[in-house]
Design a protein around this motif. Structure first.
Motif, PDB file in Angstrom:
ATOM      1  N   ALA B  43     -42.220  54.606  57.598  1.00  0.00           N
ATOM      2  CA  ALA B  43     -42.581  55.787  58.379  1.00  0.00           C
ATOM      3  C   ALA B  43     -44.040  56.147  58.127  1.00  0.00           C
ATOM      4  CB  ALA B  43     -41.677  56.952  58.024  1.00  0.00           C
ATOM      5  N   LEU B  44     -44.460  56.059  56.854  1.00  0.00           N
ATOM      6  CA  LEU B  44     -45.863  56.366  56.546  1.00  0.00           C
ATOM      7  C   LEU B  44     -46.793  55.344  57.202  1.00  0.00           C
ATOM      8  CD1 LEU B  44     -45.562  57.435  52.829  1.00  0.00           C
ATOM      9  CD2 LEU B  44     -45.660  58.844  54.843  1.00  0.00           C
ATOM     10  N   LEU B  45     -46.341  54.075  57.265  1.00  0.00           N
ATOM     11  CA  LEU B  45     -47.146  53.062  57.962  1.00  0.00           C
ATOM     12  C   LEU B  45     -47.263  53.393  59.443  1.00  0.00           C
ATOM     13  CD1 LEU B  45     -45.875  49.797  56.282  1.00  0.00           C
ATOM     14  CD2 LEU B  45     -48.230  50.511  56.456  1.00  0.00           C
ATOM     15  N   TYR B  46     -46.183  53.904  60.024  1.00  0.00           N
ATOM     16  CA  TYR B  46     -46.250  54.310  61.431  1.00  0.00           C
ATOM     17  C   TYR B  46     -47.280  55.422  61.603  1.00  0.00           C
ATOM     18  CZ  TYR B  46     -41.782  51.878  62.194  1.00  0.00           C
ATOM     19  OH  TYR B  46     -40.788  50.971  62.274  1.00  0.00           O
ATOM     20  N   PHE B  47     -47.291  56.372  60.640  1.00  0.00           N
ATOM     21  CA  PHE B  47     -48.302  57.436  60.715  1.00  0.00           C
ATOM     22  C   PHE B  47     -49.689  56.828  60.633  1.00  0.00           C
ATOM     23  CE2 PHE B  47     -45.003  60.365  58.752  1.00  0.00           C
ATOM     24  CZ  PHE B  47     -44.701  60.928  59.958  1.00  0.00           C
ATOM     25  N   ASN B  48     -49.831  55.820  59.780  1.00  0.00           N
ATOM     26  CA  ASN B  48     -51.124  55.162  59.627  1.00  0.00           C
ATOM     27  C   ASN B  48     -51.534  54.473  60.920  1.00  0.00           C
ATOM     28  OD1 ASN B  48     -53.310  54.607  58.035  1.00  0.00           O
ATOM     29  ND2 ASN B  48     -52.536  52.612  57.392  1.00  0.00           N
ATOM     30  N   LEU B  49     -50.534  54.019  61.689  1.00  0.00           N
ATOM     31  CA  LEU B  49     -50.821  53.402  62.982  1.00  0.00           C
ATOM     32  C   LEU B  49     -51.057  54.446  64.067  1.00  0.00           C
ATOM     33  CD1 LEU B  49     -48.244  50.498  63.060  1.00  0.00           C
ATOM     34  CD2 LEU B  49     -50.662  50.265  63.473  1.00  0.00           C
ATOM     35  N   GLY B  50     -50.874  55.720  63.734  1.00  0.00           N
ATOM     36  CA  GLY B  50     -51.077  56.759  64.732  1.00  0.00           C
ATOM     37  C   GLY B  50     -49.841  57.125  65.512  1.00  0.00           C
ATOM     38  N   ALA B  51     -48.721  56.458  65.237  1.00  0.00           N
ATOM     39  CA  ALA B  51     -47.494  56.750  65.988  1.00  0.00           C
ATOM     40  C   ALA B  51     -46.721  57.842  65.275  1.00  0.00           C
ATOM     41  CB  ALA B  51     -46.651  55.497  66.132  1.00  0.00           C
ATOM     42  N   GLN B  52     -47.180  59.091  65.419  1.00  0.00           N
ATOM     43  CA  GLN B  52     -46.581  60.161  64.592  1.00  0.00           C
ATOM     44  C   GLN B  52     -45.170  60.512  65.010  1.00  0.00           C
ATOM     45  OE1 GLN B  52     -48.334  63.984  65.483  1.00  0.00           O
ATOM     46  NE2 GLN B  52     -50.179  62.948  66.121  1.00  0.00           N
ATOM     47  N   HIS B 117     -58.916  35.528  65.733  1.00  0.00           N
ATOM     48  CA  HIS B 117     -60.081  35.082  66.494  1.00  0.00           C
ATOM     49  C   HIS B 117     -60.040  35.526  67.949  1.00  0.00           C
ATOM     50  CE1 HIS B 117     -60.431  32.805  62.882  1.00  0.00           C
ATOM     51  NE2 HIS B 117     -59.311  32.172  63.132  1.00  0.00           N
ATOM     52  N   VAL B 118     -59.113  36.430  68.306  1.00  0.00           N
ATOM     53  CA  VAL B 118     -59.081  36.876  69.695  1.00  0.00           C
ATOM     54  C   VAL B 118     -59.633  38.290  69.774  1.00  0.00           C
ATOM     55  CG1 VAL B 118     -57.113  35.437  70.257  1.00  0.00           C
ATOM     56  CG2 VAL B 118     -56.741  37.770  69.504  1.00  0.00           C
ATOM     57  N   PRO B 119     -60.213  38.663  70.929  1.00  0.00           N
ATOM     58  CA  PRO B 119     -60.660  40.057  71.093  1.00  0.00           C
ATOM     59  C   PRO B 119     -59.465  41.007  71.155  1.00  0.00           C
ATOM     60  CG  PRO B 119     -60.950  38.824  73.126  1.00  0.00           C
ATOM     61  CD  PRO B 119     -60.583  37.820  72.085  1.00  0.00           C
ATOM     62  N   VAL B 120     -59.591  42.114  70.430  1.00  0.00           N
ATOM     63  CA  VAL B 120     -58.481  43.063  70.312  1.00  0.00           C
ATOM     64  C   VAL B 120     -58.994  44.448  70.687  1.00  0.00           C
ATOM     65  CG1 VAL B 120     -57.012  44.235  68.653  1.00  0.00           C
ATOM     66  CG2 VAL B 120     -57.217  41.768  68.569  1.00  0.00           C
ATOM     67  N   SER B 121     -58.273  45.154  71.572  1.00  0.00           N
ATOM     68  CA  SER B 121     -58.644  46.546  71.857  1.00  0.00           C
ATOM     69  C   SER B 121     -57.762  47.471  71.031  1.00  0.00           C
ATOM     70  CB  SER B 121     -58.440  46.897  73.326  1.00  0.00           C
ATOM     71  OG  SER B 121     -58.631  45.798  74.119  1.00  0.00           O
ATOM     72  N   VAL B 122     -58.353  48.588  70.606  1.00  0.00           N
ATOM     73  CA  VAL B 122     -57.608  49.570  69.824  1.00  0.00           C
ATOM     74  C   VAL B 122     -57.421  50.812  70.677  1.00  0.00           C
ATOM     75  CG1 VAL B 122     -57.535  50.878  67.700  1.00  0.00           C
ATOM     76  CG2 VAL B 122     -58.702  48.700  67.768  1.00  0.00           C
TER      77      VAL B 122
ATOM     78  N   VAL C   8     -62.542  49.877  70.199  1.00  0.00           N
ATOM     79  CA  VAL C   8     -63.164  49.347  68.986  1.00  0.00           C
ATOM     80  C   VAL C   8     -62.810  47.868  68.935  1.00  0.00           C
ATOM     81  CG1 VAL C   8     -63.534  49.727  66.535  1.00  0.00           C
ATOM     82  CG2 VAL C   8     -62.607  51.538  67.936  1.00  0.00           C
ATOM     83  N   GLN C   9     -63.439  47.096  69.747  1.00  0.00           N
ATOM     84  CA  GLN C   9     -63.106  45.678  69.726  1.00  0.00           C
ATOM     85  C   GLN C   9     -63.844  45.005  68.585  1.00  0.00           C
ATOM     86  OE1 GLN C   9     -63.992  44.344  73.631  1.00  0.00           O
ATOM     87  NE2 GLN C   9     -62.023  44.990  74.404  1.00  0.00           N
ATOM     88  N   GLY C  10     -63.308  43.858  68.189  1.00  0.00           N
ATOM     89  CA  GLY C  10     -64.034  43.113  67.177  1.00  0.00           C
ATOM     90  C   GLY C  10     -63.161  42.651  66.039  1.00  0.00           C
ATOM     91  N   PRO C  11     -63.776  42.072  65.044  1.00  0.00           N
ATOM     92  CA  PRO C  11     -62.997  41.442  63.975  1.00  0.00           C
ATOM     93  C   PRO C  11     -62.183  42.437  63.165  1.00  0.00           C
ATOM     94  CG  PRO C  11     -65.337  41.447  63.463  1.00  0.00           C
ATOM     95  CD  PRO C  11     -65.209  41.874  64.873  1.00  0.00           C
ATOM     96  N   ALA C  12     -62.685  43.681  62.955  1.00  0.00           N
ATOM     97  CA  ALA C  12     -61.960  44.634  62.109  1.00  0.00           C
ATOM     98  C   ALA C  12     -60.579  44.897  62.677  1.00  0.00           C
ATOM     99  CB  ALA C  12     -62.747  45.939  62.016  1.00  0.00           C
ATOM    100  N   ALA C  13     -60.512  45.146  64.011  1.00  0.00           N
ATOM    101  CA  ALA C  13     -59.227  45.427  64.633  1.00  0.00           C
ATOM    102  C   ALA C  13     -58.299  44.224  64.521  1.00  0.00           C
ATOM    103  CB  ALA C  13     -59.439  45.811  66.087  1.00  0.00           C
ATOM    104  N   ALA C  14     -58.848  43.033  64.739  1.00  0.00           N
ATOM    105  CA  ALA C  14     -58.010  41.840  64.659  1.00  0.00           C
ATOM    106  C   ALA C  14     -57.454  41.661  63.253  1.00  0.00           C
ATOM    107  CB  ALA C  14     -58.824  40.618  65.071  1.00  0.00           C
ATOM    108  N   GLN C  15     -58.281  41.967  62.241  1.00  0.00           N
ATOM    109  CA  GLN C  15     -57.777  41.843  60.868  1.00  0.00           C
ATOM    110  C   GLN C  15     -56.653  42.823  60.593  1.00  0.00           C
ATOM    111  OE1 GLN C  15     -61.358  42.273  58.673  1.00  0.00           O
ATOM    112  NE2 GLN C  15     -61.988  40.151  59.062  1.00  0.00           N
ATOM    113  N   ALA C  63     -48.666  47.792  69.760  1.00  0.00           N
ATOM    114  CA  ALA C  63     -48.955  48.938  70.615  1.00  0.00           C
ATOM    115  C   ALA C  63     -50.344  49.489  70.319  1.00  0.00           C
ATOM    116  CB  ALA C  63     -47.899  50.027  70.417  1.00  0.00           C
ATOM    117  N   ARG C  64     -50.709  49.462  69.035  1.00  0.00           N
ATOM    118  CA  ARG C  64     -52.011  50.020  68.668  1.00  0.00           C
ATOM    119  C   ARG C  64     -53.147  49.014  68.837  1.00  0.00           C
ATOM    120  NH1 ARG C  64     -54.135  54.672  65.361  1.00  0.00           N
ATOM    121  NH2 ARG C  64     -56.283  54.052  65.258  1.00  0.00           N
ATOM    122  N   TYR C  65     -52.936  47.819  68.314  1.00  0.00           N
ATOM    123  CA  TYR C  65     -53.982  46.789  68.406  1.00  0.00           C
ATOM    124  C   TYR C  65     -53.542  45.745  69.417  1.00  0.00           C
ATOM    125  CZ  TYR C  65     -55.099  48.893  63.938  1.00  0.00           C
ATOM    126  OH  TYR C  65     -55.392  49.786  62.949  1.00  0.00           O
TER     127      TYR C  65
END
Lengths: 424, 167, 130
Positions: B43-52, B117-122, C8-15, C63-65
């Protein structure tokens, strides 16, 4: 002071807030026990603790302060008593259980605001103003069962185990009704945030009366939800008449039979702290939080121009924590009154009250809030009142129509101790 | 590294240790307790992910209801008795652990590692608030939601049928 | 809802994503080992819950990354990032509901078996097989 607080880091502020929440509880618990014993003895027409003198002057005159220090000496006695650990307990869990019982009691208040969110108070309360404040309360109160269950299990005693089992069934059952009754209020206010809930109650009463605040206890749906919450909160903190986990005539002392000295004191303190905080949450959600009376002083000040209302509004602001404490005392007095009035429920009565009365009423109330909100939105408050009343009458008629056709399994026993005909 | 990373490391260590505890403890009560701890750290990890909202539901549903049911059953059946014989460790241990670790290594190298190695959006923290989840749950996902409620109803009826002694 | 996305794209998010996925994998494997090794049905059940939770963690991590190349655009959706985040959370909600129903029924079955045989060892429950 306000500027100094505004300059502090988030961590310092958090520590200050936690201290401001925990320290009053720790200080007030002995006072609470004293209040319970005095009030109970008054209700039962006896004197209660009033003998322990606070000080004796040179002439030998003793000052007693109505027995206020009795609780301190009780606490001292509990500290100094021999701590007996029975031989065959599950040691680790046995030591762990009291701590686990105390934890939810203190954490529960984490989202509870005891003062308005402006000026100096916004830095001091609540500990965390999170978006999901009310769910936090429900989640943490559902953890309260672990201390009791584990104490019952670890004691390796049949009575303790039965106490723990009873507690787990009871707490799970009453949690549901509690959650649904709170949902009704959340539905009406549209927020789970505790500070937002209190602010919603400062709006105009029923959306139409500007001078009166919309405390949820003053609305029809809020009244029903409030009564259900009040009953459930007594059951959640294992107090009479719902104290089956520690029913002394059946289970010796239930889950804390094998606990002595300080470990017992921790259970005791957890129970009283939980009472305190549940009363606070009741005050926040239903009784308008930190406002003295359900009257909008600022509105009165602006319409009448009288400076008297300005003074009262300022008092209302600065005395907010005291008002809140007063409302907590109200809740606690309710607890004590209930304990002095009602005999303990039988187990099947407890279950049928929770599942067959409180939960259906809470669900129906939840549906009626929806009806109310739609009617208020589409038509007007008056129409909403009428619809609400008609729905309640219809549901009551339906219930009384089918009530006698349902099989009644609840066992009824009557015991006549003294036959009135013969004794007369 | 993101700011949440140190918190993540601490919580990850605690959750893995308590997960091992679930498997390794002989007494079912201890297993259940370490599972409670695992759920709490999750549950705390979920909070850390922003999923409150989901984090608090995790505490409410798992730690507050499901695990209490487990403890209730363990105590009712007296499975956690102090004088119970511990389960035997058997030969399956020597097969199960290497095979699982091999599968885990395979998944880790073939599926998880390439994601470095892939682009990731947050997405921002607000995605986990009740205000964001509520509308989605009652518009786009309303049919799955209804099916879930029917499933829960079936679950209630089924467990009552199982628990009843005679009909 | 546009304000939601902080790109916030880039290596930090992927890690971070990889870290969460690895944790989910570890928990899943530990739970799986428990299911295979333990004989007490209640403990086996708890290990299954642990595996379900490991999967929940991966759902939330995705869902987040969100890896851009695997995010499939939904029809008629203005912002695929938000809908991806929502669908991840919805899956978690449904897994929780399924887990709750499963526990109610499963523990009911265990209680019924215990009432019938007065001992519970998963390896001895082979009445249907024999």
């Amino acid at each position: 002071m306000t500027e100094w607080l505004a300059r502090q880091s988030e961590l310092t502020l958090a520590i200050i807030r936690v201290l401001l929440l925990i320290a009053p509880i720790l200080i007030l618990v002995p006072g609470l026990i004293w209040w319970e014993r005095r009030l109970l003895s008054w209700m039962q027409d006896r004197i209660g603790p009033n003998r322990v003198p606070t000080m004796t002057n040179a002439k030998g005159r003793k000052y007693r302060a109505a027995g206020l220090v009795q609780t301190l000496f009780d606490g001292l006695k509990l500290f100094l008593k021999e701590d007996i650990t029975p031989a065959s307990v599950d040691r680790k869990i046995y030591f762990f259980a009291p701590a686990l019982a105390l934890f939810p009691a203190f954490v529960l208040g984490g989202t509870m605001p005891f003062a308005p969110q402006s000026g100096i108070w916004q830095y001091l309360t609540p500990v965390a103003d999170i978006e999901i404040g009310l769910m936090f309360v429900l989640a943490i109160s559902s953890l309260g069962v672990y201390g009791v269950v584990l104490a019952g299990y670890a004691s390796n005693n049949k009575y303790s185990l039965m106490g723990g089992l009873r507690a787990s069934a009871q707490l799970i059952s009453y949690e549901l009704a509690m959650g649904v009754s709170l949902l009704a209020v959340v539905f009406a206010s549209g927020s789970l945030k505790m500070t937002k809930l209190v602010e919603m109650q400062e709006a105009d009463w029923l959306g139409g009366v500007p001078a009166v605040q919309n405390w949820f206890i003053l609305t029809p749906y809020g009244l029903v939800a409030g009564v259900i919450f009040l009953i459930c909160m007594v059951a959640e903190s294992n107090r009479a008449p719902f104290d089956l986990p520690e029913a002394e005539n059946e289970l010796i002392a239930g889950y804390h039979t094998e606990y002595s000295s300080m470990k017992f004191a921790v259970f005791f303190m957890g129970e009283y702290a939980a009472m305190f905080i549940f009363s606070g949450i009741f005050a926040c959600v239903f009784l308008g939080g930190y406002n003295i009376l359900p009257i909008d002083w600022a509105y009165l000040h602006s319409t009448t121009g009288s400076s008297f209302f300005k003074v009262v509004a300022d008092l209302n602001y600065w005395l907010a924590p005291l008002t809140f404490l007063g409302k907590c005392t109200f809740g606690i007095t309710f607890y004590i009154w209930l304990r002095a009035t009602l005999p303990r429920l039988r187990y099947d009565q407890l279950m049928s009250l929770g599942w067959k009365t409180l939960l259906p009423v809470a669900v129906v109330n939840f549906c009626l809030v929806g009806v109310w909100l739609i009617m208020e939105d589409v038509m007007s408050v008056g129409i909403a009142w009428v619809t609400y009343a008609i729905s309640v009458v219809l549901i009551l008629a339906l219930w009384f129509g089918i009530k006698n056709k349902l099989p009644n399994k609840l066992e009824r026993r009557t015991v006549t101790l003294v036959d009135p005909k013969r004794s007369a | 590294m993101e700011s949440g990373f140190p918190v993540f490391v601490v919580l990850a260590v605690v959750s893995i240790l308590s997960a091992i505890g679930v498997v390794a403890f002989k007494s079912p009560v201890r297993s259940a307790l370490s599972l409670v701890l695992a759920f709490f750290t999750l549950a705390l990890l979920y909070f850390n992910l922003g999923a409150q909202l989901l984090g608090i539901s995790q505490i409410m549903v798992y730690a507050g209801a499901i695990m209490v049911l487990f403890l209730f059953v363990i105590m009712m059946l007296k499975l956690g008795g102090h004088d119970k014989q511990p389960e035997k460790t058997d030969r399956r241990l020597y097969v199960a652990i290497p095979v699982s670790i091999a599968i885990a290594a395979l998944v880790l190298t073939k599926f998880i590692e390439p994601m470095l190695h892939v682009p990731v959006s947050v997405i921002g923290d607000e995605y986990g608030t009740p205000q964001a989840i509520g509308p989605a749950l009652f518009t786009t996902y309303v049919w799955p939601f209804e099916i879930a409620s029917v499933l829960l109803l079936v679950g209630i009826v089924g467990s009552i049928m199982l628990a009843k002694k005679r009909f | 809802m546009q304000a939601l996305i902080a790109q916030v794209q880039g290596p930090a998010a992927a890690q971070m994503l990889v870290a969460y996925l690895a944790l989910g994998l570890a928990l899943f494997v530990i739970g799986g080992i428990g299911v295979v090794l333990r004989r007490n049905p209640v403990v086996v059940f708890m290990c299954i819950e642990l595996m379900l939770n490991a999967v929940n963690l991966t759902f939330l991590a995705f869902a987040r990354y969100q890896p851009d190349q695997w995010r499939t655009p939904t029809l008629g959706d203005p912002d695929p990032t938000i809908s991806a985040a929502m669908s991840g959370q919805m899956m978690v909600i449904f897994v929780m509901a399924v887990a709750a129903a499963e526990v109610a029924v499963g523990l009911g079955i265990i209680m019924a078996i215990f009432r019938m045989r007065n001992e519970v060892d998963i390896d001895d429950m082979s009445t249907l097989k024999d």
